[in-house]
Design a protein around this motif. Sequence first.
Motif, PDB file in Angstrom:
ATOM      1  N   GLY A  22      95.524   9.284 -37.173  1.00 44.03           N
ATOM      2  CA  GLY A  22      94.562   8.192 -37.742  1.00 44.03           C
ATOM      3  C   GLY A  22      93.810   8.325 -36.432  1.00 44.03           C
ATOM      4  N   THR A  23      92.489   8.058 -36.862  1.00 42.91           N
ATOM      5  CA  THR A  23      91.279   8.183 -35.803  1.00 42.91           C
ATOM      6  C   THR A  23      91.516   6.719 -35.196  1.00 42.91           C
ATOM      7  OG1 THR A  23      89.806   8.600 -37.393  1.00 42.91           O
ATOM      8  CG2 THR A  23      91.391  10.537 -34.931  1.00 42.91           C
ATOM      9  N   SER A  24      90.902   5.745 -36.171  1.00 42.77           N
ATOM     10  CA  SER A  24      90.326   4.331 -36.690  1.00 42.77           C
ATOM     11  C   SER A  24      91.501   3.362 -35.369  1.00 42.77           C
ATOM     12  CB  SER A  24      90.837   3.711 -37.991  1.00 42.77           C
ATOM     13  OG  SER A  24      92.272   2.966 -38.027  1.00 42.77           O
ATOM     14  N   PRO A  25      91.079   2.466 -34.903  1.00 41.88           N
ATOM     15  CA  PRO A  25      91.723   1.737 -34.113  1.00 41.88           C
ATOM     16  C   PRO A  25      92.470   1.147 -34.570  1.00 41.88           C
ATOM     17  CG  PRO A  25      89.217   1.139 -33.716  1.00 41.88           C
ATOM     18  CD  PRO A  25      89.603   2.557 -35.306  1.00 41.88           C
ATOM     19  N   LYS A  30      98.840   0.094 -35.912  1.00 41.33           N
ATOM     20  CA  LYS A  30      99.870   0.377 -36.321  1.00 41.33           C
ATOM     21  C   LYS A  30     100.894   1.364 -36.177  1.00 41.33           C
ATOM     22  CE  LYS A  30      97.719  -0.989 -40.750  1.00 41.33           C
ATOM     23  NZ  LYS A  30      97.310  -1.379 -42.203  1.00 41.33           N
ATOM     24  N   ALA A  31      99.859   1.952 -35.092  1.00 41.27           N
ATOM     25  CA  ALA A  31     101.268   3.061 -34.498  1.00 41.27           C
ATOM     26  C   ALA A  31     102.517   2.615 -33.371  1.00 41.27           C
ATOM     27  CB  ALA A  31     100.260   4.462 -34.297  1.00 41.27           C
TER      28      ALA A  31
END
Length: 60
Positions: A22-25, A30-31
């Motif tokens: 994912g590219t969102s902050p 979460k990663a």
Amino acid sequence: MSIEGKAKEAAGYLKEEAFEHGTSPESQRKAEEGRELRNEGRIEDGKAPKTTEPGTGAKD
């Protein structure tokens, strides 16, 4: 090797894999949470923690 450590490592792996691209902050956060949970389980089982950035695919 504890069952709890294995469960934490597995849950962290799943969370990290689900959000690492994912590219969102929010996705990156979460990663990272998944990576931290994974490392907590690895340490409990006497393994070295993962030190590479989530999403790099590096075998650590």
